[in-house]
Scaffold this motif. Structure first.
Motif, mmCIF file in Angstrom:
data_model
loop_
_atom_site.group_PDB
_atom_site.id
_atom_site.type_symbol
_atom_site.label_atom_id
_atom_site.label_comp_id
_atom_site.label_asym_id
_atom_site.label_seq_id
_atom_site.Cartn_x
_atom_site.Cartn_y
_atom_site.Cartn_z
ATOM 1 N N ALA A 187 6.307 16.372 3.040
ATOM 2 C CA ALA A 187 8.031 16.090 3.015
ATOM 3 C C ALA A 187 8.674 15.086 3.796
ATOM 4 C CB ALA A 187 8.242 16.973 2.075
ATOM 5 N N ILE A 188 8.781 16.866 4.793
ATOM 6 C CA ILE A 188 9.589 16.300 6.106
ATOM 7 C C ILE A 188 9.608 15.088 7.024
ATOM 8 C CG2 ILE A 188 10.256 17.516 8.426
ATOM 9 C CD1 ILE A 188 9.143 19.786 7.562
ATOM 10 N N SER A 189 7.919 15.015 7.536
ATOM 11 C CA SER A 189 8.369 13.832 7.742
ATOM 12 C C SER A 189 8.295 12.706 7.213
ATOM 13 C CB SER A 189 6.281 13.645 8.091
ATOM 14 O OG SER A 189 5.921 14.417 9.127
ATOM 15 N N ASN A 190 7.932 12.512 5.847
ATOM 16 C CA ASN A 190 8.411 11.639 4.728
ATOM 17 C C ASN A 190 10.064 11.208 4.282
ATOM 18 O OD1 ASN A 190 7.087 9.210 2.964
ATOM 19 N ND2 ASN A 190 8.844 10.412 1.529
ATOM 20 N N CYS B 135 1.129 -1.081 0.254
ATOM 21 C CA CYS B 135 -0.054 -0.120 -0.554
ATOM 22 C C CYS B 135 0.748 1.164 -0.111
ATOM 23 C CB CYS B 135 -1.186 0.179 1.310
ATOM 24 S SG CYS B 135 -0.669 -0.135 2.702
ATOM 25 N N LEU B 136 0.835 2.574 -0.263
ATOM 26 C CA LEU B 136 0.707 4.000 -0.540
ATOM 27 C C LEU B 136 -0.016 4.490 1.171
ATOM 28 C CD1 LEU B 136 2.628 6.114 -3.500
ATOM 29 C CD2 LEU B 136 0.511 7.234 -1.118
ATOM 30 N N LEU B 137 0.892 4.924 1.955
ATOM 31 C CA LEU B 137 0.906 5.906 2.791
ATOM 32 C C LEU B 137 1.517 7.383 2.177
ATOM 33 C CD1 LEU B 137 1.399 3.413 3.701
ATOM 34 C CD2 LEU B 137 1.255 4.932 6.380
ATOM 35 N N LEU B 138 0.512 7.833 2.530
ATOM 36 C CA LEU B 138 0.708 9.284 1.690
ATOM 37 C C LEU B 138 0.641 10.390 2.950
ATOM 38 C CD1 LEU B 138 0.985 11.254 -0.605
ATOM 39 C CD2 LEU B 138 -1.233 11.325 -1.406
ATOM 40 N N ASN B 139 1.340 11.418 2.872
ATOM 41 C CA ASN B 139 1.426 12.572 3.996
ATOM 42 C C ASN B 139 1.097 13.120 4.595
ATOM 43 O OD1 ASN B 139 3.005 10.767 6.666
ATOM 44 N ND2 ASN B 139 4.187 10.908 4.440
ATOM 45 N N ALA C 66 11.101 4.615 -0.373
ATOM 46 C CA ALA C 66 10.241 5.914 -0.289
ATOM 47 C C ALA C 66 9.058 5.735 -1.774
ATOM 48 C CB ALA C 66 10.886 6.763 -0.548
ATOM 49 N N ALA C 67 8.140 6.104 -2.196
ATOM 50 C CA ALA C 67 7.484 6.412 -2.868
ATOM 51 C C ALA C 67 7.140 7.584 -3.878
ATOM 52 C CB ALA C 67 6.121 6.659 -3.143
ATOM 53 N N SER C 68 7.768 8.781 -3.452
ATOM 54 C CA SER C 68 7.933 10.260 -3.683
ATOM 55 C C SER C 68 8.382 11.145 -2.566
ATOM 56 C CB SER C 68 6.246 10.772 -4.622
ATOM 57 O OG SER C 68 5.710 10.997 -3.208
ATOM 58 N N ASP C 69 8.361 11.886 -2.658
ATOM 59 C CA ASP C 69 8.547 13.057 -1.956
ATOM 60 C C ASP C 69 7.746 13.019 0.008
ATOM 61 O OD1 ASP C 69 11.043 14.202 -2.946
ATOM 62 O OD2 ASP C 69 10.135 16.115 -3.758
ATOM 63 N N VAL C 70 6.680 13.222 -0.832
ATOM 64 C CA VAL C 70 5.485 12.635 0.499
ATOM 65 C C VAL C 70 5.214 11.838 0.755
ATOM 66 C CG1 VAL C 70 4.513 14.663 0.187
ATOM 67 C CG2 VAL C 70 3.730 13.954 -1.619
#
Length: 708
Positions: free
Chosen positions: A342-345, A318-322, A367-371
């Motif tokens: 982005a900081i949390s990720n 799954c993907l978690l998006l902050n 990681a999937a992206s910056d966030v």
């Protein structure tokens, strides 16, 4: 009846109970209560204890979806309170069970119409086929009518004012009369020729289609970018945008549904309403949203600071998006904080990469992206595990008399049941075990609780060592666990600056964690900038962390024939994260060369440990130990036929020598790791993980034996 009660008292109480139930759904409440009582009688359950309720809902869950379980819970909560004076809202295990059953469940939502589709339907759909539906649609929009209100409207409730219709609703949900007016372009719908409506016009109104959207075609997956807003004084009735089809020009795919509205504080005044378009942000279609290189599927769950999505084609991930959101106090305090996602990720990614590198079992993949990041899909255990090194914060409130800064050794572990409504109450180990959570097929019992307790302390101690390299004290932290489809317990969810207390140089006044935000009585933009800078500082510190590469295990063999034994030692060393080199030298046949090799390694800016492997008469280890201050470990390649003779040359060494002796290759590697781990958090962490794995293996084996 008790001695202090009269028959009149009982009658009044019974009457009050009956009238306390919602009039509209009273029969449903009574039926839910009767079903439960019938089940109790059938199963000979005399009490109304939490375990009885859990057993009942466990049985219901086999044939009902989560929304139905919650409905049954709501009705039983009311009826049991009224009839039996039992408050099941205090049954926390029952609440936890229902929450767990709701994990991942996505309720089916009714489809709704846009302003353009409404206009198209009203103008294009033939009256002879769809007049009733048009009437119901207009009444629903202009009057924000509930289903029951529509069904009860009669012809004599409608007054024709020539340019508009005045509609009286005598029986509303609040038992008061209200009115609304239908005018403008909608009025002409009602000025039809007499023959289009029978003399028994009552049928036109009283048989309106029920306001439940069903069966709308999704073939074209049309994306809607507008919402309908009905404006009236002191209230807005919003028709939410949804993805629906405009498959046919005359709107025949829509007519099976009427508008679904959400009403906030609807007033009962006579003010006019107007239809207007409220432009909203377009909603992406399912599978169209892309994060990094990943297309998103359905939303699994949404929390205060993150969203979790399915990944089409990857059912185990799954993907978690902050979110750019910071909250405190169970969400009571909340603010947008641009850049926080982005900081949390970054923080979360760094932390989980450290844990994964030393062998802790986690759900984090990459990681999937910056966030956003990719995670193994888990069913979460509804417990927060808090580990503390120093007493501070809520611990002091719950334990008066303990001074702030009291040091816990070993670290203190506490558990809290995740329940925002009750402010995450603290639970004991016994409560968790008694709840008998069943997560992805795994029942959480004593063994599982012990594993998670030990793991949470391990994670804390690893990160404590990590932060110590940046002269920063980890005071306490919280983590969560999930269970994957194989039944493996994993450290899951997110570990970021919301998860811990960090005091640079061990000074509370320098704290850089979310406690800074929690402590704010008022929050200004300047305050939020300070919080953000603190979080950025944490990311910067993690960026400067580099796995220590400051050691070397030199494995000296007295003969090439010892190579296999030495390679086994090397393999165990590398599993523990140790750097190794193999050398061949004989202290008996080439003493000078042996000393020369030792001097070379002494010259390197590394922490060096020598492992001496020599059979028969072991002079290699004692010679190296007598000529170097570095640690020396003897591990002779003993065989069963000579062990009683050869081992003595390694054990019975001259006075003044400090070399140790072990018999097995793994023991030599562990001994070397103990030495290096004193100053290397990676090696130390791998040793601790290995110790945990040894325990888990035994605990699971013991559980298996006991269950057979």
């Amino acid at each position: 009846m008790s001695e202090t009660e009269s028959e009149d008292d009982v009658f009044v109480a019974t009457s009050a109970t009956a009238t306390s139930l919602p009039e509209k759904s009273k029969a449903q409440y009574e039926r839910a209560y009767k079903l439960f009582q019938d089940w109790r009688e059938k199963n000979q359950r005399n009490s109304l204890s939490e375990n009885v309720l859990l057993a009942y809902f466990q049985e219901l869950s086999k044939r009902n979806k989560p929304s139905s379980l919650w409905a049954a819970y709501s009705m039983l909560r009311t009826t049991l309170n009224l009839k039996n004076n039992v408050d099941i809202s205090k049954y926390f295990k029952l609440g936890a069970f229902l929450k767990r059953k709701s994990d991942g469940y996505k309720p089916k939502k009714s489809k709704t119409l846009t302003p353009q589709q409404i206009k198209e339907f009203l103008s294009s759909a033939p009256d002879k086929d769809y007049l009733f539906t048009k009437v119901g649609l207009i009444f629903s929009i202009m009057g924000a009518c509930r289903r029951e209100e529509l069904m009860k409207i009669e012809i004599n409730h409608i007054e024709d004012l020539n340019t508009s219709l005045l509609v009286h609703i005598p029986d509303t949900k609040t038992k008061t009369e209200r009115q609304f007016e239908i005018g403008g372009s909608f009025y002409h719908i009602f000025t039809v020729k007499g023959e289009e409506i029978s003399e028994d016009g009552q049928d036109v109104i009283s048989s309106l289609i029920k306001v439940e959207a069903e069966g709308i075609n999704n073939d074209n997956d049309m994306e809607i970018s507008k919402a309908v807003t009905l404006k009236r004084r002191n209230s807005d009735i919003v028709v939410k945008r949804e993805e629906i089809s405009s498959d046919s020009e005359n709107g025949q795919d829509m007519v099976s549904s009427l508008i679904k509205v959400e009403t906030e504080e609807i007033s009962n005044d006579d003010s006019d309403m107007e239809l207007s378009d409220a432009v909203t942000t377009p909603k992406r279609r399912k599978f169209d949203t892309v994060v990094g290189d990943y297309k998103l599927g359905s939303l699994i769950i949404e929390g205060k600071t993150k969203q979790v999505y399915e990944l089409p084609g990857s059912p185990d991930l799954c993907l978690l998006l902050n979110k750019d959101r910071i909250t405190a106090g169970d969400g009571v305090k909340a603010h947008d904080l641009v850049g926080k996602a982005a900081i949390s990720n970054k923080t979360n990614g760094k932390v989980f990469e450290i844990l994964n590198s030393v062998g802790v079992k986690t759900s984090f993949v990459k990681a999937a992206s910056d966030v956003a990041f990719i995670s193994k899909k888990c069913e979460m255990i509804p417990i927060e595990w808090v580990t503390r090194r120093l007493a501070t914060g809520s611990f002091l409130k719950r334990n008066p008399g303990v001074p702030e800064g009291y040091r816990f050794y070993p670290p203190k572990n506490e558990t809290f049941f995740k329940d925002d409504a009750n402010h995450d109450p603290q639970w004991s180990t016994e409560q968790i075990i008694s709840a008998k959570f069943k997560v992805n097929g795994l029942e959480i019992g004593p063994t599982e609780v012990d594993i998670m307790t030990r793991t949470s302390i391990l994670v804390f101690e690893i990160l404590e060592k990590v932060w110590a390299t940046r002269n920063c004290a980890l005071i306490d932290m919280k983590i969560e666990f999930g269970v994957d489809k194989t039944g493996e317990i994993l450290v899951a969810d997110v570990i970021d600056s919301d998860s811990w207390r960090l005091w640079p140089s061990g000074d509370k006044r320098l704290m850089v964690d979310k406690q800074v935000y929690r402590n704010l009585t008022t929050v200004t933009s300047s305050d939020l900038d300070t919080v953000k800078r603190n979080f950025e500082w944490i990311v910067d510190q993690l960026d400067h962390l580099a796995p220590p590469n400051d050691h070397l295990i030199v494995i000296l063999m007295g003969s090439p024939s010892d190579a296999d034994h030495c390679k086994t030692i090397q393999k165990h060393c590398e599993k523990l994260g140790l750097n190794t080199e193999l050398r061949v030298t004989s202290a008996h046949k080439g003493t000078d060369e042996t000393i020369k090799i030792v001097r070379y390694y002494e010259s390197l800016p590394l922490k060096v440990v020598f492992v001496a492997v020599a059979g028969r008469s072991n002079g290699l280890g004692p010679v190296v130990s007598g000529n170097s201050p570095f640690p020396v470990i003897n591990c002779p390649p003993l065989k069963s036929d000579n062990v009683d003779r050869d081992v003595w040359s390694s054990l019975n060494v001259p006075s003044g020598l400090g070399c140790s002796t072990v018999l097995y290759p793994e023991a030599a590697a562990l001994n070397a790791a103990n030495i290096i781990g004193l100053s290397n958090y990676v090696v130390w962490s791998r040793l601790r993980v290995k110790q945990l794995e040894n325990y888990v293996t035994l605990a699971k084996a013991d559980k298996g034996v006991r269950s057979n």
